[in-house]
Each structure stands twice: as C-alpha cells, then as structure tokens.
Design a protein around this motif. Sequence first.
Motif, PDB file in Angstrom:
ATOM      1  N   CYS A   3      -4.314  -4.840  -2.249  1.00 25.96           N
ATOM      2  CA  CYS A   3      -3.379  -5.892  -1.811  1.00 25.96           C
ATOM      3  C   CYS A   3      -2.022  -5.274  -1.483  1.00 25.96           C
ATOM      4  O   CYS A   3      -1.615  -4.272  -2.074  1.00 25.96           O
ATOM      5  CB  CYS A   3      -3.214  -6.958  -2.898  1.00 25.96           C
ATOM      6  N   TRP A   4      -1.320  -5.926  -0.552  1.00 24.12           N
ATOM      7  CA  TRP A   4       0.024  -5.488  -0.194  1.00 24.12           C
ATOM      8  C   TRP A   4       1.053  -6.123  -1.132  1.00 24.12           C
ATOM      9  O   TRP A   4       0.981  -7.318  -1.445  1.00 24.12           O
ATOM     10  CB  TRP A   4       0.359  -5.906   1.241  1.00 24.12           C
ATOM     11  N   LEU A   5       2.032  -5.316  -1.553  1.00 24.66           N
ATOM     12  CA  LEU A   5       3.081  -5.847  -2.425  1.00 24.66           C
ATOM     13  C   LEU A   5       4.038  -6.727  -1.619  1.00 24.66           C
ATOM     14  O   LEU A   5       4.324  -6.460  -0.454  1.00 24.66           O
ATOM     15  CB  LEU A   5       3.868  -4.710  -3.071  1.00 24.66           C
ATOM     16  N   ASN A   6       4.522  -7.784  -2.272  1.00 25.04           N
ATOM     17  CA  ASN A   6       5.466  -8.692  -1.611  1.00 25.04           C
ATOM     18  C   ASN A   6       6.891  -8.429  -2.087  1.00 25.04           C
ATOM     19  O   ASN A   6       7.134  -7.662  -3.031  1.00 25.04           O
ATOM     20  CB  ASN A   6       5.069 -10.158  -1.852  1.00 25.04           C
ATOM     21  N   ASP A   7       7.863  -9.067  -1.444  1.00 26.90           N
ATOM     22  CA  ASP A   7       9.284  -8.844  -1.745  1.00 26.90           C
ATOM     23  C   ASP A   7       9.638  -9.208  -3.177  1.00 26.90           C
ATOM     24  O   ASP A   7      10.420  -8.496  -3.829  1.00 26.90           O
ATOM     25  CB  ASP A   7      10.149  -9.665  -0.778  1.00 26.90           C
ATOM     26  N   GLU A   8       9.094 -10.334  -3.668  1.00 27.52           N
ATOM     27  CA  GLU A   8       9.474 -10.792  -5.008  1.00 27.52           C
ATOM     28  C   GLU A   8       9.098  -9.776  -6.079  1.00 27.52           C
ATOM     29  O   GLU A   8       9.906  -9.469  -6.980  1.00 27.52           O
ATOM     30  CB  GLU A   8       8.805 -12.145  -5.309  1.00 27.52           C
ATOM     31  N   VAL A   9       7.884  -9.268  -6.010  1.00 23.98           N
ATOM     32  CA  VAL A   9       7.436  -8.289  -7.017  1.00 23.98           C
ATOM     33  C   VAL A   9       8.250  -6.996  -6.914  1.00 23.98           C
ATOM     34  O   VAL A   9       8.685  -6.437  -7.926  1.00 23.98           O
ATOM     35  CB  VAL A   9       5.931  -8.006  -6.849  1.00 23.98           C
ATOM     36  N   VAL A  56      17.206   2.634  -0.835  1.00 20.21           N
ATOM     37  CA  VAL A  56      17.183   1.573   0.169  1.00 20.21           C
ATOM     38  C   VAL A  56      15.741   1.359   0.636  1.00 20.21           C
ATOM     39  O   VAL A  56      15.214   2.179   1.407  1.00 20.21           O
ATOM     40  CB  VAL A  56      18.071   1.920   1.381  1.00 20.21           C
ATOM     41  N   PRO A  57      15.062   0.296   0.206  1.00 20.42           N
ATOM     42  CA  PRO A  57      13.726  -0.007   0.731  1.00 20.42           C
ATOM     43  C   PRO A  57      13.812  -0.387   2.209  1.00 20.42           C
ATOM     44  O   PRO A  57      14.723  -1.097   2.639  1.00 20.42           O
ATOM     45  CB  PRO A  57      13.273  -1.193  -0.111  1.00 20.42           C
ATOM     46  N   VAL A  58      12.874   0.126   2.995  1.00 17.48           N
ATOM     47  CA  VAL A  58      12.828  -0.146   4.436  1.00 17.48           C
ATOM     48  C   VAL A  58      11.447  -0.705   4.764  1.00 17.48           C
ATOM     49  O   VAL A  58      10.434  -0.060   4.493  1.00 17.48           O
ATOM     50  CB  VAL A  58      13.096   1.130   5.257  1.00 17.48           C
ATOM     51  N   HIS A  59      11.435  -1.913   5.341  1.00 16.19           N
ATOM     52  CA  HIS A  59      10.169  -2.559   5.681  1.00 16.19           C
ATOM     53  C   HIS A  59       9.910  -2.438   7.177  1.00 16.19           C
ATOM     54  O   HIS A  59      10.717  -2.855   8.001  1.00 16.19           O
ATOM     55  CB  HIS A  59      10.197  -4.032   5.267  1.00 16.19           C
ATOM     56  N   LYS A  60       8.776  -1.856   7.540  1.00 18.55           N
ATOM     57  CA  LYS A  60       8.368  -1.685   8.935  1.00 18.55           C
ATOM     58  C   LYS A  60       7.223  -2.652   9.248  1.00 18.55           C
ATOM     59  O   LYS A  60       6.060  -2.259   9.328  1.00 18.55           O
ATOM     60  CB  LYS A  60       7.912  -0.235   9.169  1.00 18.55           C
ATOM     61  N   ASP A  61       7.547  -3.924   9.372  1.00 14.10           N
ATOM     62  CA  ASP A  61       6.557  -4.975   9.664  1.00 14.10           C
ATOM     63  C   ASP A  61       5.504  -5.083   8.553  1.00 14.10           C
ATOM     64  O   ASP A  61       5.559  -6.003   7.749  1.00 14.10           O
ATOM     65  CB  ASP A  61       5.901  -4.743  11.028  1.00 14.10           C
ATOM     66  N   VAL A  62       4.534  -4.158   8.531  1.00 12.19           N
ATOM     67  CA  VAL A  62       3.496  -4.219   7.499  1.00 12.19           C
ATOM     68  C   VAL A  62       3.468  -2.937   6.663  1.00 12.19           C
ATOM     69  O   VAL A  62       2.472  -2.644   5.999  1.00 12.19           O
ATOM     70  CB  VAL A  62       2.105  -4.440   8.134  1.00 12.19           C
ATOM     71  N   HIS A  63       4.561  -2.194   6.679  1.00  4.26           N
ATOM     72  CA  HIS A  63       4.575  -0.898   5.988  1.00  4.26           C
ATOM     73  C   HIS A  63       5.907  -0.690   5.285  1.00  4.26           C
ATOM     74  O   HIS A  63       6.973  -0.939   5.860  1.00  4.26           O
ATOM     75  CB  HIS A  63       4.328   0.229   7.002  1.00  4.26           C
ATOM     76  N   TRP A  64       5.839  -0.214   4.020  1.00  2.00           N
ATOM     77  CA  TRP A  64       7.034   0.051   3.234  1.00  2.00           C
ATOM     78  C   TRP A  64       7.366   1.539   3.242  1.00  2.00           C
ATOM     79  O   TRP A  64       6.503   2.386   3.040  1.00  2.00           O
ATOM     80  CB  TRP A  64       6.848  -0.398   1.781  1.00  2.00           C
ATOM     81  N   CYS A  65       8.658   1.839   3.475  1.00  2.00           N
ATOM     82  CA  CYS A  65       9.184   3.207   3.393  1.00  2.00           C
ATOM     83  C   CYS A  65      10.417   3.197   2.495  1.00  2.00           C
ATOM     84  O   CYS A  65      10.903   2.130   2.111  1.00  2.00           O
ATOM     85  CB  CYS A  65       9.550   3.751   4.779  1.00  2.00           C
ATOM     86  N   TRP A  90      -3.191   0.010   2.104  1.00  2.00           N
ATOM     87  CA  TRP A  90      -2.562  -1.077   1.334  1.00  2.00           C
ATOM     88  C   TRP A  90      -1.681  -0.605   0.174  1.00  2.00           C
ATOM     89  O   TRP A  90      -1.050  -1.424  -0.485  1.00  2.00           O
ATOM     90  CB  TRP A  90      -3.648  -2.004   0.767  1.00  2.00           C
ATOM     91  N   ASP A  91      -1.584   0.675  -0.078  1.00  2.00           N
ATOM     92  CA  ASP A  91      -0.819   1.152  -1.248  1.00  2.00           C
ATOM     93  C   ASP A  91       0.593   1.629  -0.903  1.00  2.00           C
ATOM     94  O   ASP A  91       1.254   2.231  -1.746  1.00  2.00           O
ATOM     95  CB  ASP A  91      -1.560   2.297  -1.936  1.00  2.00           C
ATOM     96  N   CYS A  92       1.100   1.355   0.298  1.00  2.88           N
ATOM     97  CA  CYS A  92       2.429   1.863   0.684  1.00  2.88           C
ATOM     98  C   CYS A  92       3.531   1.321  -0.223  1.00  2.88           C
ATOM     99  O   CYS A  92       4.450   2.057  -0.604  1.00  2.88           O
ATOM    100  CB  CYS A  92       2.721   1.511   2.133  1.00  2.88           C
ATOM    101  N   GLY A  93       3.456   0.021  -0.588  1.00  2.48           N
ATOM    102  CA  GLY A  93       4.482  -0.558  -1.461  1.00  2.48           C
ATOM    103  C   GLY A  93       4.486   0.074  -2.837  1.00  2.48           C
ATOM    104  O   GLY A  93       5.553   0.326  -3.422  1.00  2.48           O
ATOM    105  N   MET A  94       3.284   0.364  -3.359  1.00  2.00           N
ATOM    106  CA  MET A  94       3.190   0.988  -4.677  1.00  2.00           C
ATOM    107  C   MET A  94       3.731   2.418  -4.644  1.00  2.00           C
ATOM    108  O   MET A  94       4.406   2.862  -5.577  1.00  2.00           O
ATOM    109  CB  MET A  94       1.727   0.982  -5.124  1.00  2.00           C
TER     110      MET A  94
END
Length: 412
Positions: free
Chosen positions: A224-230, A296-305, A369-373
């Motif tokens: 699963c993809w991580l969301n902003d709240e978590v 600084v979290p950076v969100h690329k549409d469906v990918h976290w950097c 799906w593990d980019c946020g983690m």
Amino acid sequence: MTASTPAFFPNLRKRHLDASPLPRHFHGPQSHTRLIQRLRRGFLLLPPEARSLAFDMGNYISSAFGRPSDDGRGLFSRWVRKRQDLTVAMDEEAGTGLPFVDRRRVTDPRKVTLEAEAVKPQQWKKRVPYYKKAYEATTQHNSRLEEIGIDMKFQEEKLSEIRKSDKAVKEDLSELFKPLTAEEENEVHDCFHSRGPSSKVLVLHEPSNIEISKEKFQCLRPRCWLNDEVINLYLELLKEREKREPKRFLKCHFFNTFFYKKLACGKNGYDYKSVKRWTSHKKLGYELIECDKIFVPVHKDVHWCLAIINMKENTFQYLDSLGGMDHNVPRVLARYISEEVKDKSNRVINTSSWHEELVDDIPLQQNGWDCGMFMLKYIDFHSRGLPLSFSQEHMEYFRKRTAKEILRLRAD
C-alpha cells in the motif's frame, strides 16, 4: 749514372722530360704528383678538377712573394662545402690558411653539436638552479593541485563521518531492528484486520491536531502507498523524540508533506510568502539556521522523494528510492533558505557555493509501493546521524514498527 745502375735499383725508372718549355711558375711534375698522392692516401679521393694546374699549392705559396696566384684553394673549398659528410676547418694557427679535412664522418648534426658542447669548460655552461626548475614544474600544475587538495579534504571529512557513523551503528543497530513483542504484533494485527467502521479514529495527536482513522491506518499494510496523514504524524513523533533526547539525535527540522508544494507551486510558481509564517521563532522555539539538517518531503504525483538542506555541510541532498533526480528541487530550496535566514536571522548566506548532491549510494526500492516507507526511514536514519543500513527486505518490518509507534504516539 752507369749502365749497371738498374741492377742495384731495380725499381728505378728513367724519366723522359718533355722538350716543350715549362710554365714559368711550375716547379716540376714530381711535386704536383706527390701532393695528389698524399691527399689520396691520407685524406680523401679528390675530384678530377683538383688534378689541374690551378690546384697547384706551390703556385699558391709562390703568390706570397708577389707573383700572380690562381684559384686552387677556392676550387677545393667550394668542392668540400658540397660534401655534407665532411667537416672542413682552417689551420689558422699555422698561418698558412690551408684547408684540412677532418677524417670523422658525421651522420647526425645534433651529435656534432653535443660533442662541441661537451668539450667546453664547465664554467661556460649556464646552469639553472634546481629550486627554479622544481618551482616551474610545480606552477604548471597549480590548478590541478588545488582541485586535488579540495577533493582530498572532502574525502577526509566524508571518511571521518563514516567512522563516526560506523561507531554509532555498532551502538544503535540492535535498537533499529529490534523485533516487536508478541503484544505489539497482536495490537498491530488487530488494527489492520479487525472489523468495524473505517471512519473510526484510532489515533489523535493533539499538538498537531492530526487524527488517524482506521481507513487511513490501512496504508501501513504491505503493498500500500503511504498517505499524508500517516507520514506527517510520524514526522511529528520524530520531532518529539529529538526534544526528549537532544544529545542522542541531531538538531533537525521536519517539514510536513504540504510545505514544498506550497513553496514551489504557488500562483506564480515560487512563493516564499505562503510559507513565511511556518517557521517563526515563536512557533518553533528556534531558527532554521541553528539546525544541522532540514528535511523536506517531496511528492511527485504517485512517488515520494526526500530533499535535505544540510546546514552543517552546506549541501543540498536529494534522495530518491528509484534513483532519480530533480535539479529544480535544490534550486528552489537554495532560494528559500537564503530568504528564510535573511528574514528570521537578518543574516546573508551565499548558497551559490553550496554543493548539490544526488545521493546515489542509498537503499533502493524493488517494487512500486514502498517509496513512502523508504522516505521515512531515510529521515529516521539521517536524524540519528547514521548511514542508511537497511534494504528492501526490511520494509515489512518497518511498516509494522511504524504502525506500532503511531498507535503508541512515540517514536523509538
């Protein structure tokens, strides 16, 4: 001479003189013949022109007494100059002005020059001091030496950080991968799989007013993809962890997932005013210039950097679990930190000399799906001052551990 003379002198031949009158300055054929033979035996084979009376050296000598001279010497000199393999010198010490020929054959004119230099007295040769030669050789490589010196200094600092990190890893590695207890495992499992309304609030973090419902909590399950709240709640827990144990962790600031989008994607693009109040001293209790690292979290549409403003090393780091790079992110953050420090601390920093670093020796994800983690663990390890000593195989454990820490509202 008697008739018996030939018996005693068998090699003696009778000479018949020409009855014609001899030239006025001719001293006899014998002297001319002997000179030719001498030159043939001792020096070289003369050309046909040298056999003429014009080459008569006696005639040349006779000219010294006021008698007319010929061009015998000139003829010989011109002929010798055409021969490139002979060296002609003039016997000036004898005062005769007669040419003589060096018997050595010269095949390379450079060799002649070197031999001539070798016979010169030592004091004639002008020597350049050794220190001047060494200095000239060094100055030719000044720019390269400067680059090497800077690189060596950078590598030494990096090695020093690695040594510190290795020491810290030995101390904290067991805690970073400490297995969950049976009680913790059951608690996480119940939240993932228990029945009940999805809108049920499982966690409420009052300081940030972030609440996590059962539906939002499900993003920590595998695949699963991580969301902003978590993500934002976990970053709040990292802030609190640092306040509890300031000596154990680096002094960091953790921006939430909305900061970069607000800063870089305003109505007119870059918009500092929209985030200017986010970092007031009254709200934070400190200023960003005092931090070691700013995340600084950076969100690329469906990918976290993740982007890191490393205030201690004056670098902008970019970490992408897929190995990508966005050069616009460091440029935006360079402009931001300059304006932020000027506004809050009334100080000017020149970020043009800062380094832009793509951190490529990092753990990379092997799925979609593990980019946020990965991003959260980049932040976790960097805030401890530790190298990223994990991999894809640890992601399932990190998901459960993060879920446990959020349910307990405490990051370990």
